[in-house]
Design a protein around this motif. Structure first.
Motif, PDB file in Angstrom:
ATOM      1  N   ALA A  32       7.411 -22.315 -88.066  1.00  0.00           N
ATOM      2  CA  ALA A  32       6.175 -23.044 -88.361  1.00  0.00           C
ATOM      3  C   ALA A  32       6.234 -24.387 -87.648  1.00  0.00           C
ATOM      4  CB  ALA A  32       6.044 -23.254 -89.860  1.00  0.00           C
ATOM      5  N   THR A  33       5.111 -24.781 -87.077  1.00  0.00           N
ATOM      6  CA  THR A  33       5.033 -26.114 -86.465  1.00  0.00           C
ATOM      7  C   THR A  33       3.762 -26.786 -86.944  1.00  0.00           C
ATOM      8  OG1 THR A  33       3.812 -25.346 -84.541  1.00  0.00           O
ATOM      9  CG2 THR A  33       6.212 -25.351 -84.338  1.00  0.00           C
ATOM     10  N   ALA A  34       3.749 -28.095 -86.856  1.00  0.00           N
ATOM     11  CA  ALA A  34       2.539 -28.852 -87.207  1.00  0.00           C
ATOM     12  C   ALA A  34       2.499 -30.109 -86.348  1.00  0.00           C
ATOM     13  CB  ALA A  34       2.562 -29.214 -88.681  1.00  0.00           C
ATOM     14  N   PHE A  35       1.314 -30.695 -86.294  1.00  0.00           N
ATOM     15  CA  PHE A  35       1.108 -31.929 -85.519  1.00  0.00           C
ATOM     16  C   PHE A  35       1.596 -31.736 -84.092  1.00  0.00           C
ATOM     17  CE2 PHE A  35       2.310 -33.071 -89.971  1.00  0.00           C
ATOM     18  CZ  PHE A  35       1.005 -33.172 -90.430  1.00  0.00           C
ATOM     19  N   ASN A  36       1.049 -30.680 -83.461  1.00  0.00           N
ATOM     20  CA  ASN A  36       1.377 -30.368 -82.073  1.00  0.00           C
ATOM     21  C   ASN A  36       2.893 -30.278 -81.862  1.00  0.00           C
ATOM     22  OD1 ASN A  36       0.558 -29.679 -79.499  1.00  0.00           O
ATOM     23  ND2 ASN A  36       0.665 -31.787 -78.765  1.00  0.00           N
ATOM     24  N   ALA A  37       3.532 -29.557 -82.781  1.00  0.00           N
ATOM     25  CA  ALA A  37       4.978 -29.238 -82.711  1.00  0.00           C
ATOM     26  C   ALA A  37       5.892 -30.444 -82.913  1.00  0.00           C
ATOM     27  CB  ALA A  37       5.316 -28.500 -81.428  1.00  0.00           C
ATOM     28  N   GLN A  38       5.339 -31.566 -83.397  1.00  0.00           N
ATOM     29  CA  GLN A  38       6.218 -32.703 -83.727  1.00  0.00           C
ATOM     30  C   GLN A  38       7.018 -32.402 -84.993  1.00  0.00           C
ATOM     31  OE1 GLN A  38       4.081 -36.508 -83.751  1.00  0.00           O
ATOM     32  NE2 GLN A  38       2.789 -35.677 -82.145  1.00  0.00           N
ATOM     33  N   LYS A  39       6.436 -31.576 -85.872  1.00  0.00           N
ATOM     34  CA  LYS A  39       7.139 -31.144 -87.082  1.00  0.00           C
ATOM     35  C   LYS A  39       7.451 -29.661 -86.923  1.00  0.00           C
ATOM     36  CE  LYS A  39       6.133 -30.549 -92.038  1.00  0.00           C
ATOM     37  NZ  LYS A  39       7.113 -31.202 -92.879  1.00  0.00           N
ATOM     38  N   LEU A 127      -2.021 -31.954 -74.098  1.00  0.00           N
ATOM     39  CA  LEU A 127      -3.075 -32.919 -74.449  1.00  0.00           C
ATOM     40  C   LEU A 127      -3.296 -32.986 -75.971  1.00  0.00           C
ATOM     41  CD1 LEU A 127      -5.737 -31.999 -71.722  1.00  0.00           C
ATOM     42  CD2 LEU A 127      -4.138 -33.926 -71.703  1.00  0.00           C
ATOM     43  N   GLY A 128      -2.574 -32.139 -76.715  1.00  0.00           N
ATOM     44  CA  GLY A 128      -2.737 -32.128 -78.177  1.00  0.00           C
ATOM     45  C   GLY A 128      -4.035 -31.475 -78.617  1.00  0.00           C
ATOM     46  N   ASP A 129      -4.507 -30.472 -77.861  1.00  0.00           N
ATOM     47  CA  ASP A 129      -5.709 -29.706 -78.216  1.00  0.00           C
ATOM     48  C   ASP A 129      -6.890 -30.621 -78.593  1.00  0.00           C
ATOM     49  OD1 ASP A 129      -4.105 -27.438 -77.907  1.00  0.00           O
ATOM     50  OD2 ASP A 129      -3.720 -27.247 -80.056  1.00  0.00           O
TER      51      ASP A 129
END
Ligand code: C5P
Length: 243
Positions: A32-39, A127-129
């Motif tokens: 699982a990832t969130a915040f453009n894979a920062q988490k 670009l972070g979608d």
């Protein structure tokens, strides 16, 4: 060992070459990832549950005439799908304010929107979608006018159907994300629904308690992700048989 050719690895899924031309195998990971894979993290058993939930939803959608990439589920974590060229857009459908729209426009989470809202994001991790307007899509040729018509009308029909389907099991469909692809037939292509529909890409709130039954549990460190995903699957009745 897995010797199939890997075509693509995303954050939550892997695509392998399929058994016949024009097919792919979509493998569901627990990542699982969130915040453009920062988490980053894992939700134990998520891949198995999302494979089942997505199979269920795509099958139901095909029954109401939505063309999809889904062919059949192969096993616990894999499904056979049609190979498409993914249109580089994330189509987000919102019924209730939550997440980025609440932040961006200062609308309280849980506020019902005056009407269903469609938003488009440009699919680009670097670009972070970013949120884009239809004018950008036309200007840069990411989708034709006809494809936009097809995607928007399918998104509205999918939303109508899914709102009812989830309401029937006591779940409020707050918002969700769709991806579409081009299925080629010679020189012509048509747009079909691709990717997955699961608690990873939907906001699902218990109608009675407001409890979050989706990836916001992971994004917001609420805990109980496995239980929430399992609860959605249980209510939809998709965890009953084996295989
Ligand atoms: O973060 P935001 O509020 O814009 O998300 C809207 C909906 O789209 C949520 O249900 C979220 O799970 C989904 N989404 C997604 N993948 C993204 C962005 C949003 O599945 N990259």
């Amino acid at each position: 060992m897995n010797r199939r050719r890997q075509i693509y690895e995303g954050k939550a899924k892997i695509l392998y070459e399929g058994p016949e031309p024009g097919t792919l195998i979509q493998y569901f990971k627990d990542d699982a990832t969130a915040f453009n894979a920062q988490k980053k993290g894992t939700i134990n058993g998520k891949g198995v549950i999302n494979n089942r939930i997505s199979e269920f939803v795509f099958t139901r959608l095909s029954h109401i005439g939505i063309p999809t990439h889904f062919i059949r589920r192969l096993n616990m974590r894999e499904q056979l799908v049609r190979q498409v060229d993914i249109i580089p857009l994330e189509v987000v459908v919102r019924n209730v304010a939550a997440g980025s729209i609440s932040k961006r426009l200062g609308i309280e989470e849980g506020e019902p929107l005056p009407h269903t809202l469609l938003e488009y994001y440009y699919k680009d991790d670097a670009l972070g979608d970013p949120l884009i307007a239809e004018e950008h899509i036309a200007c840069f040729g990411w989708a034709s006018n006809e494809e936009m018509q097809d995607m928007s009308s399918m998104a509205i029909r999918i939303n109508d159907f899914l709102c009812g389907m989830f309401a029937a099991v006591g779940i409020r469909l707050v918002d969700f994300k769709l991806e579409f692809g081009r299925l080629w037939d010679g020189d012509y292509s048509r747009v079909i629904l691709a990717d997955e529909i699961s608690p990873d890409g939907c906001r699902l709130w218990d109608m009675a308690t407001g409890e979050k039954l989706d990836k916001d549990r992971f994004r917001r460190d609420l805990g109980g992700e496995e239980d929430a995903y399992t609860e959605v699957a249980r209510r939809l009745g998709v965890l009953q048989d084996d295989g």
